[in-house]
Structure formats: structure tokens, C-alpha cells
Design a protein around this motif. Structure first.
Motif, PDB file in Angstrom:
ATOM      1  N   GLU A  96       0.814  -1.223   0.000  1.00  0.00           N
ATOM      2  CA  GLU A  96       0.000   0.000   0.000  1.00  0.00           C
ATOM      3  C   GLU A  96       0.845   1.269   0.000  1.00  0.00           C
ATOM      4  OE1 GLU A  96      -3.229   0.388  -0.443  1.00  0.00           O
ATOM      5  OE2 GLU A  96      -3.582  -1.782  -0.555  1.00  0.00           O
ATOM      6  N   TYR A  97       2.156   1.133  -0.112  1.00  0.00           N
ATOM      7  CA  TYR A  97       3.068   2.288  -0.100  1.00  0.00           C
ATOM      8  C   TYR A  97       2.808   3.164   1.124  1.00  0.00           C
ATOM      9  CZ  TYR A  97       3.530   0.699  -4.882  1.00  0.00           C
ATOM     10  OH  TYR A  97       3.720  -0.090  -5.986  1.00  0.00           O
ATOM     11  N   ALA A  98       2.687   2.515   2.278  1.00  0.00           N
ATOM     12  CA  ALA A  98       2.312   3.200   3.514  1.00  0.00           C
ATOM     13  C   ALA A  98       3.532   3.759   4.234  1.00  0.00           C
ATOM     14  CB  ALA A  98       1.535   2.251   4.410  1.00  0.00           C
ATOM     15  N   MET A  99       4.374   4.402   3.498  1.00  0.00           N
ATOM     16  CA  MET A  99       5.543   5.040   4.089  1.00  0.00           C
ATOM     17  C   MET A  99       6.065   6.062   3.097  1.00  0.00           C
ATOM     18  SD  MET A  99       7.561   1.757   2.883  1.00  0.00           S
ATOM     19  CE  MET A  99       6.275   0.880   3.577  1.00  0.00           C
ATOM     20  N   GLN A 100       6.727   7.019   3.585  1.00  0.00           N
ATOM     21  CA  GLN A 100       7.442   7.914   2.693  1.00  0.00           C
ATOM     22  C   GLN A 100       8.914   7.799   3.038  1.00  0.00           C
ATOM     23  OE1 GLN A 100       5.552  11.577   1.805  1.00  0.00           O
ATOM     24  NE2 GLN A 100       7.399  12.531   1.037  1.00  0.00           N
ATOM     25  N   ALA A 147      -3.236   0.276   4.343  1.00  0.00           N
ATOM     26  CA  ALA A 147      -2.366  -0.847   4.723  1.00  0.00           C
ATOM     27  C   ALA A 147      -2.939  -1.597   5.917  1.00  0.00           C
ATOM     28  CB  ALA A 147      -0.958  -0.346   5.039  1.00  0.00           C
ATOM     29  N   VAL A 148      -3.475  -0.873   6.885  1.00  0.00           N
ATOM     30  CA  VAL A 148      -4.068  -1.515   8.057  1.00  0.00           C
ATOM     31  C   VAL A 148      -5.266  -2.361   7.622  1.00  0.00           C
ATOM     32  CG1 VAL A 148      -5.295  -1.089  10.228  1.00  0.00           C
ATOM     33  CG2 VAL A 148      -3.238   0.226   9.678  1.00  0.00           C
ATOM     34  N   LYS A 149      -6.084  -1.829   6.744  1.00  0.00           N
ATOM     35  CA  LYS A 149      -7.248  -2.577   6.256  1.00  0.00           C
ATOM     36  C   LYS A 149      -6.813  -3.824   5.490  1.00  0.00           C
ATOM     37  CE  LYS A 149     -10.467   1.273   6.151  1.00  0.00           C
ATOM     38  NZ  LYS A 149     -11.258   2.176   5.328  1.00  0.00           N
ATOM     39  N   ARG A 150      -5.796  -3.697   4.658  1.00  0.00           N
ATOM     40  CA  ARG A 150      -5.305  -4.850   3.901  1.00  0.00           C
ATOM     41  C   ARG A 150      -4.707  -5.888   4.848  1.00  0.00           C
ATOM     42  NH1 ARG A 150      -2.048  -5.605  -1.661  1.00  0.00           N
ATOM     43  NH2 ARG A 150      -3.482  -4.004  -2.325  1.00  0.00           N
ATOM     44  N   ALA A 151      -3.950  -5.450   5.840  1.00  0.00           N
ATOM     45  CA  ALA A 151      -3.363  -6.366   6.815  1.00  0.00           C
ATOM     46  C   ALA A 151      -4.466  -7.126   7.542  1.00  0.00           C
ATOM     47  CB  ALA A 151      -2.498  -5.594   7.808  1.00  0.00           C
ATOM     48  N   SER A 152      -5.536  -6.437   7.888  1.00  0.00           N
ATOM     49  CA  SER A 152      -6.669  -7.074   8.545  1.00  0.00           C
ATOM     50  C   SER A 152      -7.250  -8.180   7.663  1.00  0.00           C
ATOM     51  CB  SER A 152      -7.738  -6.028   8.852  1.00  0.00           C
ATOM     52  OG  SER A 152      -8.912  -6.628   9.351  1.00  0.00           O
ATOM     53  N   GLU A 153      -7.390  -7.902   6.380  1.00  0.00           N
ATOM     54  CA  GLU A 153      -7.901  -8.914   5.446  1.00  0.00           C
ATOM     55  C   GLU A 153      -6.958 -10.107   5.370  1.00  0.00           C
ATOM     56  OE1 GLU A 153      -9.036  -7.298   1.629  1.00  0.00           O
ATOM     57  OE2 GLU A 153      -9.862  -5.523   2.606  1.00  0.00           O
ATOM     58  N   TYR A 154      -5.672  -9.846   5.290  1.00  0.00           N
ATOM     59  CA  TYR A 154      -4.693 -10.944   5.238  1.00  0.00           C
ATOM     60  C   TYR A 154      -4.790 -11.831   6.474  1.00  0.00           C
ATOM     61  CZ  TYR A 154      -2.118  -8.929   1.261  1.00  0.00           C
ATOM     62  OH  TYR A 154      -1.734  -8.452   0.033  1.00  0.00           O
ATOM     63  N   LEU A 155      -4.891 -11.215   7.644  1.00  0.00           N
ATOM     64  CA  LEU A 155      -4.913 -11.983   8.887  1.00  0.00           C
ATOM     65  C   LEU A 155      -6.223 -12.750   9.062  1.00  0.00           C
ATOM     66  CD1 LEU A 155      -3.077  -9.601  11.349  1.00  0.00           C
ATOM     67  CD2 LEU A 155      -2.177 -11.603  10.163  1.00  0.00           C
ATOM     68  N   ARG A 156      -7.262 -12.331   8.374  1.00  0.00           N
ATOM     69  CA  ARG A 156      -8.526 -13.061   8.399  1.00  0.00           C
ATOM     70  C   ARG A 156      -8.582 -14.115   7.293  1.00  0.00           C
ATOM     71  NH1 ARG A 156     -12.662  -9.339   7.328  1.00  0.00           N
ATOM     72  NH2 ARG A 156     -11.144  -7.728   6.916  1.00  0.00           N
ATOM     73  N   GLY A 157      -7.459 -14.255   6.560  1.00  0.00           N
ATOM     74  CA  GLY A 157      -7.397 -15.293   5.532  1.00  0.00           C
ATOM     75  C   GLY A 157      -7.768 -14.817   4.147  1.00  0.00           C
ATOM     76  N   GLY A 158      -8.042 -13.539   4.004  1.00  0.00           N
ATOM     77  CA  GLY A 158      -8.402 -12.991   2.696  1.00  0.00           C
ATOM     78  C   GLY A 158      -7.178 -12.549   1.926  1.00  0.00           C
TER      79      GLY A 158
END
Length: 161
Positions: A96-100, A147-158
């Protein structure tokens, strides 16, 4: 000069033993032992750049004394990856390019890990409010929130996107 105290802290699955002054912060202990991924920001617990996991919970290492962590387990952002593979939260921040500049990213990842592991796997408004307590001085927070939303999906198996 005060008398030194022997501390043993397991850092990223490696036991680190040292004699330290009682006033030494966990941040300085970690950096003194080569864990430079733990960043010094404000030294007041406001920015979150120094966030690590202490016994599985996120703490701002500038506010914790090394003697308070004695006998405990510390995980830095480097300790999240296993066998050369990024942790799903690290991967989500990268994707998610969640850094500069990347200075604050470690703290955001550790706060996200704590919440998604210990509180809820849902990237709900509560998590986003917790995460935003950390400070990023370079960029807006929209990529971090994604990035937080995507991480949440990953940890839920998505597997988003």
C-alpha cells in the motif's frame, strides 16, 4: 553513578544479557545492542516511532526502562518476519506504499500487529483511531489506513486486490 543491574531480555528470540544503569530506557538498550530498527523520535511517548512489542503488547520503548523488561520478550519490526518472509502486516504496508521516509513505519506496524493480534482482526474505526495515535510527519495517513485494512484482510485469511 548508580549501581548497575543485570537484565536478561529475549529480543526477537535471542537472549540479550547486560548490566545496565537502572535509568536506561528499553529504547537505548535495544539500540545499544544493534536493534537500530527501533527509532528514536520524541523521547516523550508521543510519536510512536520507538514502538515494540513487550510480551506481545505494543509499548513505546522510550517510556519503558530496560529493568522493567527484564525476563520479558521483546519483538521489533525485524522480528515479525520469519524464514525470510515478510509478516502479512509488513507486506500490506509495502503493497500500500504506507511510508514515505519510513522512519515512523515500524511503529505503525507494531501498533497494528498488537491490535489485530490481541484485540480484533477487523480493521475497524477503533484500530484506525489507535494507529493514528502514532505520528507520521512526511505524508498523509490514507496509505497507512489502507495498509491496516489490507493487513486485517490478510490476517482473516483474505487476499485483497
Amino acid at each position: 553513578m548508580s549501581e548497575k543491574v543485570l537484565v536478561k531480555i529475549r529480543v526477537n528470540d535471542v537472549e540479550v544479557v547486560d548490566e545496565v544503569e537502572p535509568r536506561l530506557t528499553l529504547l537505548d538498550f535495544l539500540r545499544d545492542h544493534g536493534y537500530t530498527e527501533v527509532h528514536r523520535g520524541c523521547d516523550e511517548g508521543k510519536c510512536g516511532a520507538c514502538t515494540v512489542l513487550l510480551n506481545g503488547k505494543s509499548v513505546k520503548s522510550c517510556l519503558v526502562l530496560a529493568v522493567q523488561a527484564d525476563g520479558g520478550s521483546v519483538t521489533t519490526v525485524r522480528g515479525l518476519s520469519r524464514n525470510g518472509e515478510l509478516h502479512p502486516i509488513q507486506r500490506a504496508f509495502l503493497e500500500e506504499y504506507a511510508m514515505q521516509c519510513g522512519y515512523c513505519t515500524h511503529g505503525f506496524i507494531m501498533v497494528t500487529y498488537d491490535f489485530l493480534t490481541n484485540v480484533s482482526k477487523e480493521a475497524d474505526q477503533e484500530l484506525l483511531s489507535e494507529s493514528i495515535k502514532n505520528i507520521c510527519r512526511c505524508t498523509g495517513y490514507s496509505s497507512i489506513i489502507s495498509a491496516v485494512k489490507r493487513a486485517s484482510e490478510y490476517l482473516r485469511g483474505g487476499d485483497s486486490k
